[in-house]
Design an enzyme around this catalytic site. Structure first.
Site, mmCIF file in Angstrom:
data_model
loop_
_atom_site.group_PDB
_atom_site.id
_atom_site.type_symbol
_atom_site.label_atom_id
_atom_site.label_comp_id
_atom_site.label_asym_id
_atom_site.label_seq_id
_atom_site.Cartn_x
_atom_site.Cartn_y
_atom_site.Cartn_z
ATOM 1 N N LYS A 63 7.623 9.229 17.424
ATOM 2 C CA LYS A 63 8.633 8.183 17.671
ATOM 3 C C LYS A 63 8.916 8.061 19.174
ATOM 4 O O LYS A 63 9.086 6.948 19.693
ATOM 5 C CB LYS A 63 9.910 8.507 16.897
ATOM 6 C CG LYS A 63 9.727 8.376 15.385
ATOM 7 C CD LYS A 63 10.867 9.047 14.631
ATOM 8 C CE LYS A 63 10.749 8.808 13.135
ATOM 9 N NZ LYS A 63 11.684 9.651 12.360
ATOM 10 N N GLU A 104 9.171 -1.816 12.666
ATOM 11 C CA GLU A 104 10.559 -1.408 12.960
ATOM 12 C C GLU A 104 10.965 -0.139 12.213
ATOM 13 O O GLU A 104 11.717 0.697 12.735
ATOM 14 C CB GLU A 104 11.516 -2.556 12.588
ATOM 15 C CG GLU A 104 12.976 -2.277 12.851
ATOM 16 C CD GLU A 104 13.253 -1.999 14.327
ATOM 17 O OE1 GLU A 104 13.491 -0.823 14.654
ATOM 18 O OE2 GLU A 104 13.229 -2.928 15.142
ATOM 19 N N GLU A 108 9.033 14.190 5.715
ATOM 20 C CA GLU A 108 7.663 13.678 5.603
ATOM 21 C C GLU A 108 6.955 14.390 4.447
ATOM 22 O O GLU A 108 7.416 15.442 3.983
ATOM 23 C CB GLU A 108 6.901 13.932 6.902
ATOM 24 C CG GLU A 108 7.433 13.152 8.082
ATOM 25 C CD GLU A 108 7.409 11.643 7.848
ATOM 26 O OE1 GLU A 108 6.336 11.074 7.630
ATOM 27 O OE2 GLU A 108 8.495 11.036 7.879
ATOM 28 N N GLY A 152 14.337 4.605 11.279
ATOM 29 C CA GLY A 152 14.565 3.985 9.963
ATOM 30 C C GLY A 152 15.188 2.610 10.021
ATOM 31 O O GLY A 152 14.609 1.671 10.578
ATOM 32 N N LEU A 170 0.853 -1.194 0.000
ATOM 33 C CA LEU A 170 0.000 0.000 0.000
ATOM 34 C C LEU A 170 0.883 1.236 0.000
ATOM 35 O O LEU A 170 1.564 1.522 0.987
ATOM 36 C CB LEU A 170 -0.903 0.016 1.243
ATOM 37 C CG LEU A 170 -1.668 -1.273 1.548
ATOM 38 C CD1 LEU A 170 -2.557 -1.078 2.774
ATOM 39 C CD2 LEU A 170 -2.495 -1.696 0.338
ATOM 40 N N GLY A 171 0.933 1.945 -1.117
ATOM 41 C CA GLY A 171 1.772 3.126 -1.250
ATOM 42 C C GLY A 171 3.055 2.786 -1.975
ATOM 43 O O GLY A 171 3.675 1.741 -1.701
HETATM 44 N N1 LIG Z 1 10.905 8.615 3.862
HETATM 45 C C1 LIG Z 1 11.498 8.187 4.963
HETATM 46 O O1 LIG Z 1 12.716 8.377 5.158
HETATM 47 C C2 LIG Z 1 10.739 7.432 5.995
HETATM 48 C C3 LIG Z 1 9.369 7.304 5.942
HETATM 49 N N2 LIG Z 1 8.711 6.607 6.903
HETATM 50 C C4 LIG Z 1 7.261 6.450 6.843
HETATM 51 O O2 LIG Z 1 6.950 5.660 5.714
HETATM 52 C C5 LIG Z 1 5.669 6.037 5.218
HETATM 53 C C6 LIG Z 1 5.801 6.410 3.753
HETATM 54 O O3 LIG Z 1 6.727 7.479 3.642
HETATM 55 P P1 LIG Z 1 7.276 7.953 2.223
HETATM 56 O O4 LIG Z 1 7.438 6.799 1.320
HETATM 57 O O5 LIG Z 1 8.455 8.816 2.534
HETATM 58 O O6 LIG Z 1 6.075 8.872 1.739
HETATM 59 P P2 LIG Z 1 5.674 9.258 0.242
HETATM 60 O O7 LIG Z 1 4.812 10.458 0.342
HETATM 61 O O8 LIG Z 1 6.914 9.331 -0.602
HETATM 62 O O9 LIG Z 1 4.846 7.995 -0.228
HETATM 63 C C7 LIG Z 1 3.527 7.709 0.155
HETATM 64 C C8 LIG Z 1 2.797 7.230 -1.071
HETATM 65 O O10 LIG Z 1 1.522 6.747 -0.696
HETATM 66 C C9 LIG Z 1 0.601 7.179 -1.683
HETATM 67 N N3 LIG Z 1 -0.749 7.184 -1.141
HETATM 68 C C10 LIG Z 1 -1.308 8.073 -0.294
HETATM 69 N N4 LIG Z 1 -2.585 7.734 -0.028
HETATM 70 C C11 LIG Z 1 -2.832 6.602 -0.709
HETATM 71 C C12 LIG Z 1 -3.956 5.759 -0.832
HETATM 72 N N5 LIG Z 1 -5.100 6.053 -0.214
HETATM 73 N N6 LIG Z 1 -3.874 4.657 -1.615
HETATM 74 C C13 LIG Z 1 -2.722 4.385 -2.237
HETATM 75 N N7 LIG Z 1 -1.600 5.138 -2.171
HETATM 76 C C14 LIG Z 1 -1.667 6.236 -1.404
HETATM 77 C C15 LIG Z 1 1.085 8.562 -2.083
HETATM 78 O O11 LIG Z 1 0.606 8.921 -3.351
HETATM 79 C C16 LIG Z 1 2.602 8.357 -2.102
HETATM 80 O O12 LIG Z 1 3.083 7.920 -3.339
HETATM 81 C C17 LIG Z 1 5.178 7.178 6.116
HETATM 82 O O13 LIG Z 1 4.404 6.629 7.149
HETATM 83 C C18 LIG Z 1 6.478 7.730 6.670
HETATM 84 O O14 LIG Z 1 6.289 8.377 7.918
HETATM 85 C C19 LIG Z 1 9.351 5.983 7.949
HETATM 86 C C20 LIG Z 1 10.699 6.074 8.054
HETATM 87 C C21 LIG Z 1 11.504 6.831 7.107
HETATM 88 N N1 LIG Z 2 10.879 12.255 8.099
HETATM 89 C C1 LIG Z 2 11.498 11.266 8.911
HETATM 90 C C2 LIG Z 2 11.667 10.011 8.137
HETATM 91 C C3 LIG Z 2 12.003 8.872 8.989
HETATM 92 O O1 LIG Z 2 11.320 8.522 9.940
HETATM 93 C C4 LIG Z 2 12.872 11.765 9.357
HETATM 94 O O2 LIG Z 2 13.337 12.782 8.826
HETATM 95 O O3 LIG Z 2 13.453 11.154 10.242
HETATM 96 NA NA NA Z 3 14.093 1.166 13.160
#
Ligand SMILES: NC(=O)C1=CN([C@@H]2O[C@H](COP(=O)(O)OP(=O)(O)OC[C@H]3O[C@@H](n4cnc5c(N)ncnc54)[C@H](O)[C@@H]3O)[C@@H](O)[C@H]2O)C=CC1
Ligand SMILES: N[C@@H](CC=O)C(=O)O
Ligand code: NA
Length: 430
Positions: A204, A128, A189, A133, A10-11
């Protein structure tokens, strides 16, 4: 080899795209490690035309239908945000599917109910990637340290703000420029104010405190201050006393007049440059864990970015797939201790305060008197300059945070104080 386990992704943003790529690249090893192939059944996205990298027959805009498809065994949620992620997770549990998520916002908002739903369905909820991360941290807290008594968890858990503060301190980069770089690198984010204003770190911290102290802690319980008020003066003042500025998440067990409680806070703080957290630069994260028997442990690594986060997601995916093959669910979380969260006002902290004052006889005594009146003991005082441009730099001993903030409010109104130019908490000073 038995039939493949099917995964609903999902996503497909920063994290999802990396999960998809690594799952394909490591298919043979993951099959060997799980004992069954792990294959993607479908990828739910909002705009299929934006995902040419995903085979068209896997793409769908109907995440709910994908989650509940009978051939789907496991769900990976990397959409982010509260809804529809919560509703999709609950639908997955109700359909008997384990979930892997990176969604700290949701876990910190509604973790208790989500864990209960997973437990009732006899499936796993692993996350995790949600904290720090790539760093293995939640599983060590939940499993490796399950026989110990934790007393404190303190660390840098937001890569974006650490990247910004590092760039400001090392290269003099401006705030906006450093934030744009962090966003471009995939650390921020979807709404970067979640990083800058400390919401991400607070979520967190809530997850860490819940696991460390076996008590329900939500993001709204966490005292939260971001980095938008951190000025170049703060960074310069920190350097003058051999410190650097970091956004810290601090979870502590405290004993007050009503017994044990948890203090959980996220705020910028000056820490000595000799402190191990001071050298954590860029988007790296590091977390100290203190436990009664284990002593001090430190966890360090990449806290943000597509591939590092996908590593943690895949580690969880292998774990829940193994559990599925074995026909078991892994250990859940417990909130049996039920410790209350102590107010920030009662939490003991130390302040570094910089004041512009007129260099007249009695000014230092008047300022010192204000600290004394609030029961705040001063550790060091330094005066720079003379005449109209004198600066007083004061570092306090620990005192209840409310006493310190009340002192600052009073100083701001004193005729002898021309300006309070920098106020930051201090951690880790002897
Ligand atoms: N980017 C990072 O370094 C990190 C991100 N996270 C977490 O991972 C998750 C994803 O983050 P990212 O990939 O960075 O975000 P992102 O914004 O790059 O990706 C999320 C994707 O989900 C899609 N989306 C949103 N609503 C949707 C729906 N209803 N159905 C299908 N697709 C949908 C969006 O279009 C987007 O492509 C978040 O919870 C974030 O907090 C956790 C740790 C690190
Ligand atoms: N936006 C977050 C992504 C990882 O959790 C960060 O900057 O640490
Ligand atoms: Na971790």
């Amino acid at each position: 080899m038995s039939a493949p386990l099917k995964v609903a992704l999902l996503g497909c943003g920063t994290v999802g795209a990396s999960v998809l790529r690594l799952l394909a690249d490591q298919a043979a090893d993951i099959t060997a490690r799980v004992g069954r192939p792990v294959e993607v059944a479908g990828v739910a996205v909002r705009r299929p035309d934006r995902h040419p990298e995903v085979p068209a027959d896997l793409l769908t805009t109907d995440a709910r239908a994908l989650v509940t498809r009978p051939d789907v065994d496991l769900v990976v949620e990397v959409i982010g945000g509260i809804e529809p992620a919560r509703e999709l997770m609950l639908a997955a549990f109700a359909a008997g599917k384990s979930v892997v998520s990176a969604n700290k916002a949701l876990l910190a908002d509604d973790g208790v109910a989500l864990h209960a739903a997973a437990a009732e369905a006899g499936v796993d909820l692993y996350y995790e990637a949600a904290v720090a991360g790539a760093i293995p941290l939640l599983r060590p807290l939940r499993e490796s340290l399950a026989g110990d008594q934790l007393t404190r968890v303190v660390g840098i858990v937001n890569g974006t703000t650490n990247y910004i503060l590092s760039r400001m301190a090392e290269t003099g980069a401006g705030f906006a420029e450093a934030l744009a770089e962090a966003t471009e690198l995939g650390y921020a984010e979807a709404d970067p104010t979640a990083d800058v204003d400390g919401f991400d770190a607070a979520a967190k911290a809530a997850i860490l405190a819940s696991l460390a102290f076996h008590s329900p802690v939500a993001a709204s319980d966490v005292h939260r201050e971001g980095i938008s008020a951190v000025s170049a003066t703060d960074v310069a003042r920190a350097a003058e006393i051999g410190c650097t500025v970091k956004l810290l998440a601090i979870c502590e067990k405290v004993t007050g007049e009503h017994g044990d409680a948890i203090a959980v806070r996220v705020h910028p703080a000056m820490i000595p440059t000799t402190h191990p957290l001071a050298s954590v630069g860029g988007a790296f994260n590091a977390v100290f864990v203190e436990a009664e028997a284990a002593g001090q442990l430190m966890f360090y690594g990449q806290g943000a970015g597509g591939e590092p986060t996908a590593s943690a997601v895949l580690g969880d995916l292998v774990a829940v797939a193994r559990n599925r093959v074995a026909g078991v669910a892994g250990p859940g979380t417990t909130a049996y201790a039920g410790l209350p969260v102590s107010p920030m006002a009662d939490t003991p902290t130390r302040y570094h305060v910089s004041l512009d004052v007129a260099d007249k006889p009695g000014v230092l005594a008047t300022v010192a008197q204000e600290f004394a009146a609030h029961g705040v003991s001063i550790s060091t005082v330094r005066q720079d300059g003379a005449g109209e441009a004198a600066t007083l730099v004061i570092v306090t001993h620990r005192a209840p945070d409310s006493a310190l903030s009340a002192t600052i409010s009073r100083l701001r109104g004193m005729p002898a104080v021309r300006a309070v130019t920098s106020v930051l908490r201090v951690e880790g000073l002897a």
